[in-house]
Enzyme design. Structure first.
Site, PDB file in Angstrom:
ATOM      1  N   LEU A  68       0.858  -1.176   0.000  1.00  0.00           N
ATOM      2  CA  LEU A  68       0.000   0.000   0.000  1.00  0.00           C
ATOM      3  C   LEU A  68       0.894   1.225   0.000  1.00  0.00           C
ATOM      4  CD1 LEU A  68      -2.736  -0.856   2.686  1.00  0.00           C
ATOM      5  CD2 LEU A  68      -2.960  -0.973   0.194  1.00  0.00           C
ATOM      6  N   ASP A  69       0.432   2.302  -0.631  1.00  0.00           N
ATOM      7  CA  ASP A  69       1.163   3.561  -0.583  1.00  0.00           C
ATOM      8  C   ASP A  69       1.392   3.966   0.868  1.00  0.00           C
ATOM      9  OD1 ASP A  69       1.004   3.673  -3.336  1.00  0.00           O
ATOM     10  OD2 ASP A  69      -0.703   5.051  -3.351  1.00  0.00           O
ATOM     11  N   LYS A  70       2.453   4.717   1.098  1.00  0.00           N
ATOM     12  CA  LYS A  70       2.785   5.159   2.457  1.00  0.00           C
ATOM     13  C   LYS A  70       1.584   5.790   3.167  1.00  0.00           C
ATOM     14  CE  LYS A  70       5.072   9.029   2.925  1.00  0.00           C
ATOM     15  NZ  LYS A  70       4.137   9.872   3.747  1.00  0.00           N
TER      16      LYS A  70
END
Length: 223
Positions: A68-70
């Site tokens: 997942l994106d940060k």
């Protein structure tokens, strides 16, 4: 237009050192990743703190199956051995997993549900941003459904049919409804409307490597 990409990246991950698993067994560890924490470490030593590093303190062989994106929170699965990694990883490659996200976006989305079908590619002038690219972009589709209206803000349930980088963020921006608090694609009031990216991976379903049964794991939306 989105603001130019910042020249310096300041990484301030959440301070909680341990994240209780949503589920754990001999094959997998399922976690609810907090917003602000990288899934895997970056090349710079300053980016070493990440979900994988923290989980490996208790489960040394745990490996990210996907990311997942940060700034996106929500369900992530890690494999505890190579067999599980291959089993689940293949499902992601073949688009056999089930995913559901929750987002709060700017503006009133007119249609109660719909399909966004716009090809995406790298925005080379503003990497790592992505953009709609009708000429050379890769196919990307996202289904959406309105689940709430909050006076100029719409709450959506999102189902990505493909898994392109920043897909949900760019698709919603492209239809005129950027996600609140998105430091990459929002600006002005939209960026200031939330103290974090309002995007959460609420549910992930896949066939378990132990017996092939379909199982779903979820985490409540924090916003």
């Amino acid at each position: 237009m989105p603001q130019p990409s910042p020249q310096t990246f300041i990484y301030t991950p959440p301070t909680e050192p341990w994240i209780d698993p949503v589920a754990v067994d001999d094959d997998i560890v399922v976690l609810n990743k907090p917003s602000g924490l990288l899934s895997v470490a970056g090349r710079d030593p300053a980016l070493a703190d990440c979900l994988q590093a923290r989980v490996r303190e208790r489960f040394p062989t745990a490996t990210m199956v996907h990311r997942l994106d940060k700034d996106t929170s929500g369900i992530v699965v890690m494999a505890r051995h190579k067999g599980a990694l291959a089993h689940i990883g293949q499902q992601f490659e073949k688009r056999e997993t089930e995913k559901r996200y929750i987002a709060r976006v700017w503006g009133e989305v007119r249609e109660e549900e719909g399909l966004i079908d716009l090809p995406l590619g790298v925005d080379w002038a503003n990497k790592p941003r992505q953009r709609v690219d009708r000429e050379t972009g890769r196919p990307a589709q996202t289904r959406y459904r309105v689940t709430g209206r909050e006076g100029g803000i719409t709450r959506l349930e999102l189902v990505p049919l493909t898994g392109r980088t920043h897909q949900l963020r760019v698709h919603l921006l492209a239809i005129g409804h950027p996600i609140l608090g998105d430091a990459f694609y929002a600006e002005g009031e939209v960026l200031a409307a939330a103290d974090r990216l309002q995007l959460h991976a609420q549910m992930l379903g896949f066939r378990h490597p132990a017996d092939g049964s379909m199982r779903g794991y979820s985490a409540p939306c924090p916003f």
